[in-house]
Write a protein that holds these residues in place. Structure first.
Motif, PDB file in Angstrom:
ATOM      1  N   GLY A 193       7.033   3.377  20.956  1.00 13.31           N
ATOM      2  CA  GLY A 193       6.341   4.726  20.468  1.00 13.31           C
ATOM      3  C   GLY A 193       7.161   5.864  20.894  1.00 13.31           C
ATOM      4  O   GLY A 193       6.739   6.984  20.732  1.00 13.31           O
ATOM      5  N   TRP A 194       8.404   5.959  21.562  1.00  9.28           N
ATOM      6  CA  TRP A 194       9.240   6.831  21.944  1.00  9.28           C
ATOM      7  C   TRP A 194       9.771   7.714  20.602  1.00  9.28           C
ATOM      8  O   TRP A 194      10.077   8.902  20.812  1.00  9.28           O
ATOM      9  N   ALA A 195      10.247   6.886  19.575  1.00  7.55           N
ATOM     10  CA  ALA A 195      10.602   7.829  18.337  1.00  7.55           C
ATOM     11  C   ALA A 195      10.212   7.201  17.224  1.00  7.55           C
ATOM     12  O   ALA A 195       9.799   6.161  17.271  1.00  7.55           O
ATOM     13  N   THR A 196      10.002   8.010  16.084  1.00  6.79           N
ATOM     14  CA  THR A 196       9.740   7.584  14.871  1.00  6.79           C
ATOM     15  C   THR A 196      10.768   6.745  14.110  1.00  6.79           C
ATOM     16  O   THR A 196      11.882   6.940  14.324  1.00  6.79           O
ATOM     17  N   ALA A 197      10.250   5.911  13.327  1.00  8.89           N
ATOM     18  CA  ALA A 197      11.268   5.153  12.632  1.00  8.89           C
ATOM     19  C   ALA A 197      12.371   5.990  11.748  1.00  8.89           C
ATOM     20  O   ALA A 197      13.378   5.749  11.612  1.00  8.89           O
ATOM     21  N   SER A 198      11.640   6.781  11.272  1.00  7.00           N
ATOM     22  CA  SER A 198      12.461   7.875  10.379  1.00  7.00           C
ATOM     23  C   SER A 198      13.313   8.365  11.166  1.00  7.00           C
ATOM     24  O   SER A 198      14.572   8.742  10.616  1.00  7.00           O
ATOM     25  N   ALA A 199      12.972   8.908  12.364  1.00  8.88           N
ATOM     26  CA  ALA A 199      14.208   9.645  13.406  1.00  8.88           C
ATOM     27  C   ALA A 199      15.197   8.742  13.476  1.00  8.88           C
ATOM     28  O   ALA A 199      16.361   9.086  13.313  1.00  8.88           O
ATOM     29  N   VAL A 200      14.957   7.414  13.701  1.00  8.35           N
ATOM     30  CA  VAL A 200      16.076   6.747  13.980  1.00  8.35           C
ATOM     31  C   VAL A 200      16.732   6.478  12.927  1.00  8.35           C
ATOM     32  O   VAL A 200      18.035   6.299  12.851  1.00  8.35           O
ATOM     33  N   ARG A 201      16.228   6.194  11.697  1.00 12.13           N
ATOM     34  CA  ARG A 201      16.866   6.271  10.500  1.00 12.13           C
ATOM     35  C   ARG A 201      17.888   7.431  10.137  1.00 12.13           C
ATOM     36  O   ARG A 201      18.968   7.301  10.034  1.00 12.13           O
ATOM     37  N   PHE A 202      17.384   8.634  10.449  1.00 14.55           N
ATOM     38  CA  PHE A 202      18.027   9.918  10.256  1.00 14.55           C
ATOM     39  C   PHE A 202      19.213   9.886  10.998  1.00 14.55           C
ATOM     40  O   PHE A 202      20.436  10.132  10.516  1.00 14.55           O
ATOM     41  N   ASP A 230       0.893  -1.162   0.137  1.00 13.72           N
ATOM     42  CA  ASP A 230       0.064  -0.114   0.320  1.00 13.72           C
ATOM     43  C   ASP A 230       1.011   1.341  -0.017  1.00 13.72           C
ATOM     44  O   ASP A 230       1.862   1.401   0.602  1.00 13.72           O
ATOM     45  N   PRO A 231       0.567   2.283  -0.664  1.00 11.60           N
ATOM     46  CA  PRO A 231       1.348   3.506  -0.704  1.00 11.60           C
ATOM     47  C   PRO A 231       1.440   4.085   0.675  1.00 11.60           C
ATOM     48  O   PRO A 231       2.251   4.819   0.876  1.00 11.60           O
ATOM     49  N   ASP A 232       0.578   3.743   1.349  1.00  8.06           N
ATOM     50  CA  ASP A 232       0.478   4.627   2.775  1.00  8.06           C
ATOM     51  C   ASP A 232       1.443   3.664   3.733  1.00  8.06           C
ATOM     52  O   ASP A 232       1.799   4.478   4.791  1.00  8.06           O
ATOM     53  N   PHE A 233       1.605   2.693   3.235  1.00 10.27           N
ATOM     54  CA  PHE A 233       2.599   1.818   4.193  1.00 10.27           C
ATOM     55  C   PHE A 233       3.929   2.426   4.883  1.00 10.27           C
ATOM     56  O   PHE A 233       3.999   2.524   6.056  1.00 10.27           O
ATOM     57  N   ASP A 234       4.503   3.104   3.684  1.00  8.92           N
ATOM     58  CA  ASP A 234       5.835   3.583   4.311  1.00  8.92           C
ATOM     59  C   ASP A 234       5.432   4.651   5.321  1.00  8.92           C
ATOM     60  O   ASP A 234       6.539   4.992   6.575  1.00  8.92           O
ATOM     61  N   GLY A 235       4.563   5.656   5.189  1.00  3.68           N
ATOM     62  CA  GLY A 235       4.141   6.525   6.029  1.00  3.68           C
ATOM     63  C   GLY A 235       3.917   6.169   7.383  1.00  3.68           C
ATOM     64  O   GLY A 235       4.454   6.599   8.530  1.00  3.68           O
ATOM     65  N   ILE A 259       5.114   3.153   8.585  1.00  5.23           N
ATOM     66  CA  ILE A 259       6.063   2.306   9.193  1.00  5.23           C
ATOM     67  C   ILE A 259       7.103   3.624   9.613  1.00  5.23           C
ATOM     68  O   ILE A 259       7.815   2.975  10.845  1.00  5.23           O
ATOM     69  N   THR A 260       7.399   4.395   8.898  1.00  8.11           N
ATOM     70  CA  THR A 260       8.552   5.178   9.442  1.00  8.11           C
ATOM     71  C   THR A 260       7.822   6.246  10.421  1.00  8.11           C
ATOM     72  O   THR A 260       8.576   6.811  11.011  1.00  8.11           O
ATOM     73  N   GLY A 261       6.622   6.296  10.630  1.00 11.06           N
ATOM     74  CA  GLY A 261       6.096   7.002  11.662  1.00 11.06           C
ATOM     75  C   GLY A 261       5.547   8.671  10.899  1.00 11.06           C
ATOM     76  O   GLY A 261       5.525   9.534  11.701  1.00 11.06           O
ATOM     77  N   ASP A 262       6.035   9.030   9.552  1.00 16.69           N
ATOM     78  CA  ASP A 262       5.691  10.294   9.012  1.00 16.69           C
ATOM     79  C   ASP A 262       4.249  10.553   8.776  1.00 16.69           C
ATOM     80  O   ASP A 262       4.001  11.473   8.105  1.00 16.69           O
ATOM     81  N   PHE A 263       3.377   9.590   9.026  1.00 14.65           N
ATOM     82  CA  PHE A 263       2.012   9.780   8.515  1.00 14.65           C
ATOM     83  C   PHE A 263       1.462  10.744   9.235  1.00 14.65           C
ATOM     84  O   PHE A 263       0.393  11.531   8.642  1.00 14.65           O
ATOM     85  N   SER A 264       1.831  11.309  10.551  1.00 15.65           N
ATOM     86  CA  SER A 264       1.289  12.416  11.247  1.00 15.65           C
ATOM     87  C   SER A 264       2.126  12.935  12.212  1.00 15.65           C
ATOM     88  O   SER A 264       2.983  12.196  12.530  1.00 15.65           O
ATOM     89  N   SER A 265       1.984  14.153  12.370  1.00 16.08           N
ATOM     90  CA  SER A 265       2.647  15.023  13.309  1.00 16.08           C
ATOM     91  C   SER A 265       2.248  14.739  14.750  1.00 16.08           C
ATOM     92  O   SER A 265       3.074  15.084  15.860  1.00 16.08           O
ATOM     93  N   THR A 266       1.162  14.341  14.959  1.00 16.91           N
ATOM     94  CA  THR A 266       0.417  14.396  16.245  1.00 16.91           C
ATOM     95  C   THR A 266       0.208  12.954  16.828  1.00 16.91           C
ATOM     96  O   THR A 266      -0.071  12.635  17.934  1.00 16.91           O
ATOM     97  N   GLU A 267       0.209  12.125  15.931  1.00 19.09           N
ATOM     98  CA  GLU A 267       0.217  10.730  16.375  1.00 19.09           C
ATOM     99  C   GLU A 267       1.240   9.819  15.967  1.00 19.09           C
ATOM    100  O   GLU A 267       1.855  10.052  15.026  1.00 19.09           O
TER     101      GLU A 267
END
Lengths: 354, 315
Positions: free
Chosen positions: A139-148, A12-17, A19-27
């Motif tokens: 849920g302490w850090a987004t996956a994209s933050a860890v990747r960064f 699904d195109p939304d999957f990456d959002g 899994i990386t935690g980038d789908f929302s800034s509040t959730e």
């Protein structure tokens, strides 16, 4: 408030959002852990929570994410070999020594962070639920933050490694290339070296003699025999950390059909194999230190190993199953032993002058 | 003649050799009194699929045979003296007969399934039995372990208890030769959740929580086994308290040791964790409904009723 779950297919195109935690800034999307580990699922289910829910302080997150306690497995062999080389009055390029050591620290942090990210991204964390820092899963850090931060540390590692590379491109490039090949073989290939049961031996070689050799050649153009001997002992201890972890997680690795060396040996033979190594480690340390310069001093350092190794070996021998409470946290205790010995060796070898 | 599913009786003495009277007597005792929850679950799922009554009967019988075989062996392993308010088989008929009777049931399962001829159903059933036995084995190795965690117990219960629930949900689809990967993965997750909820609710009975049937309490604790609620209750507690806990003889003693306040608070937290599992089950069920064809949509209405009474019992 009722819980909200979202199930997303991997294609699904939304999957990456999610899994990386980038789908929302509040959730934040926390993947639901599954006990059905025999097959990889086509979809993932996430629990959606508020981004700031039950989050500890930033300092705690950084501490948990970086797992500085495990820095000892890479930094100790290099730092101690620097002290030994200095005591032996070997010519040392101090700028290279310090930049390479810093490079090593950043590379270590990068490997651990990226490993956390990729284990999570590929769903391997579903299998090894106690491995890694778990900051993404909590849920302490987004996956994209860890990747960064993983790539950021990698960049720093490369930058700090450059001086040594420019000075000795063949040596640093050769040993670095070998290390990359080993890491790829260990974790990324379909039939990785980890899965055919060679992971523990590789850890022992890479985090011991190979690391000391590479570091010694980079900063001093030569390899110190006592440093190499000490590298063998610390590499072996690092390997024991992983072996004990594999013993603790044997049921999960069996269900997932991962072939670690301990898995291949089976629980009874595996624990005997580890216990034997724990009994042998301090003896071997003292014996090999007899053949090198500073041997007496290093042998004195090894005395402390005796008691803890003996105590750990007894515990391993008495365990009835991988779930036995005797084994609970034993790999972490081995890591602490590694760290304590690193500190003890450092104190005895300080000041690093002949 | 088609078998009727009305008053389905999974056990009939004619299924077993008449020249083995003791075996038949043992099975008469064993199969009477059980609630047949698993076979009812099979019927519930099968009702919405295009399965012949013979197939449903076979599946229902299979799950009851496996479940009862595990009880025969389990009672012997645990040295339990009572099962369904009756003397356990190993005490009444000798341990040897109990073992043989359990083995015989498992063998009958394989014979019956082989006659049905669906090789994937046979393979899946064999895997389920293997999981069940692995779970039993690991659970037995945890007797006397007072530092066991809920996470570890989840692994055990996923093998020992949940594997049967997963089978109940999935086997009718396998028997119907529906092998859609998504459907099976969702059913696997849902069956796993049902199994955990069933086990945790059962573990609460040991602490007299929602024990409407009046089951004996502290049985797990007295036989040296830390169940899921005990593990949850004692999380973060010191070793000394755990040592006292394992010697507790009454529920009052247990509550005094951990303090009644902590007991109540942990119970609420435990319920909350399990309510979350119920919510997850319901979410997965909606995903399943999307994956099921139109004619099987009725399954959703039946499956939705399951988790709440399973965990909360009569609430």
């Amino acid at each position: 408030m009722s819980l909200r779950f979202v199930t997303v297919r991997r294609n699904d195109p939304d999957f990456d959002g999610y899994i990386t935690g980038d789908f929302s800034s509040t959730e934040r999307a926390i993947p639901i852990s599954s006990l059905n580990i025999k097959s990889q699922s086509n979809f993932m289910t996430f629990k959606i929570v508020a981004a700031d829910e039950k989050k500890p302080t930033r300092a705690r997150i950084v501490w948990e994410g970086l797992r500085p306690r495990l820095l000892t497995i890479t930094v100790t062999p290099a730092a101690l070999s620097l002290m030994i080389m200095s005591r032996q009055s070997m010519p040392i390029h101090w700028v290279l020594a310090i930049t390479s050591l810093l490079g090593l620290v950043f590379l270590h942090l990068s490997v651990f962070l990226l490993n956390d990210f990729f284990d999570y991204y590929r769903g391997r964390d579903q299998v090894h639920r106690s491995r890694g820092s778990r900051i993404i899963q909590k849920g302490w850090a987004t996956a994209s933050a860890v990747r960064f931060w993983g790539f950021f540390n990698l960049a720093l590692g490369v930058i700090f490694g450059f001086p040594a590379f420019f000075e000795k491109p063949l040596i640093v490039g050769g040993i670095g290339g070998l290390a990359v090949l080993v890491i790829l073989g260990y974790s990324n290939l379909k039939q990785g070296l980890r899965d055919i049961g060679l992971g523990e031996i590789l850890v022992s070689v890479c985090l011991g003699p190979l690391l000391v050799m590479g570091y010694g050649l980079a900063v001093s153009n030569s390899v110190s025999a006592p440093a190499l001997a000490m590298g063998i002992i610390f590499g072996w201890m690092s390997s024991l950390i992983f072996q004990l972890k594999n013993l603790e997680e044997m049921i999960t690795t069996y269900q997932n059909r991962t072939r670690t060396m301990i898995q291949r040996l089976g629980f009874d033979r595996g624990k005997k194999f580890i216990a034997l190594q724990l009994y042998a480690l301090p003896i071997v340390a003292i014996v090999i230190f007899q053949f090198v310069e500073l041997g007496i001093l290093l042998s004195i350092c090894s005395i402390g190993l005796f008691f803890t190794c003996y105590w750990l070996a007894r515990r391993v021998c008495h365990a009835d199953s991988p779930m036995s409470s005797i084994l609970s946290g034993i790999a972490d205790e081995m890591a602490v032993l590694h760290l304590k010995n690193a500190i003890f060796f450092s104190i005895l070898l300080f000041p690093p002058i002949a | 003649m088609q078998k009727s599913l009305k008053d389905l009786k999974v056990y009939s003495s004619s299924d077993f050799p008449s020249y083995l009277p003791k075996l038949n007597a043992l099975y008469d005792d064993l199969f009477s009194g059980g609630k047949g929850f698993r076979s009812k679950l099979i019927q519930m799922v099968s009702r919405h699929l295009s399965l012949k009554n013979e197939a449903v009967y076979l599946l229902a019988q299979t799950i009851e045979f496996i479940h009862n075989a595990s009880l025969l062996h389990d009672d012997l392993v645990d040295r339990s003296s009572l099962r369904r308010n009756k003397t356990t088989a190993w005490l009444k008929y000798t341990p040897e007969y109990a073992v043989l009777a359990g083995d015989y049931l498992l063998a009958r399962v394989m014979v019956n399934l082989s006659e049905f001829g669906n090789i994937r159903l046979i393979q899946y059933t064999a895997e389920m039995i293997s999981d069940l036995l692995e779970g039993e084995w690991i659970q037995d190795s945890l007797v006397g372990e007072w530092n066991v965690t809920l996470e570890q117990l989840n692994q055990v219960h996923n093998l020992k208890t949940a594997s049967l629930f997963k089978w109940c949900l999935r086997a009718p689809f396998v028997a119907q030769e529906t092998y859609d990967e998504d459907i099976h993965q969702l059913l696997d997750e849902m069956g796993g959740l049902l199994g955990l909820l069933f086990q945790r609710s059962d573990d609460l009975l040991d602490f007299n929580v929602r024990n409407y049937e009046g089951k004996a309490i502290l049985g797990d604790l007295k036989s040296g086994y830390m169940n899921s609620f005990a593990a949850f209750l004692l999380q973060d507690c010191e070793e000394a308290l755990r040592l006292k806990f394992k010697k507790a003889q009454s529920l009052d003693e247990v509550k005094l040791l951990v303090t009644p306040d902590l007991f109540e608070r942990r119970l609420q937290e435990f319920d909350q964790v399990n309510q979350e599992s119920i919510d997850l089950y319901l979410h997965l069920m909606e995903q399943l409904a999307q994956a099921l064809p139109e004619k099987e949509q009725g399954l959703r209405d039946d499956l939705i009723k399951l988790p709440h009474p399973l965990y909360w019992r009569k609430r």
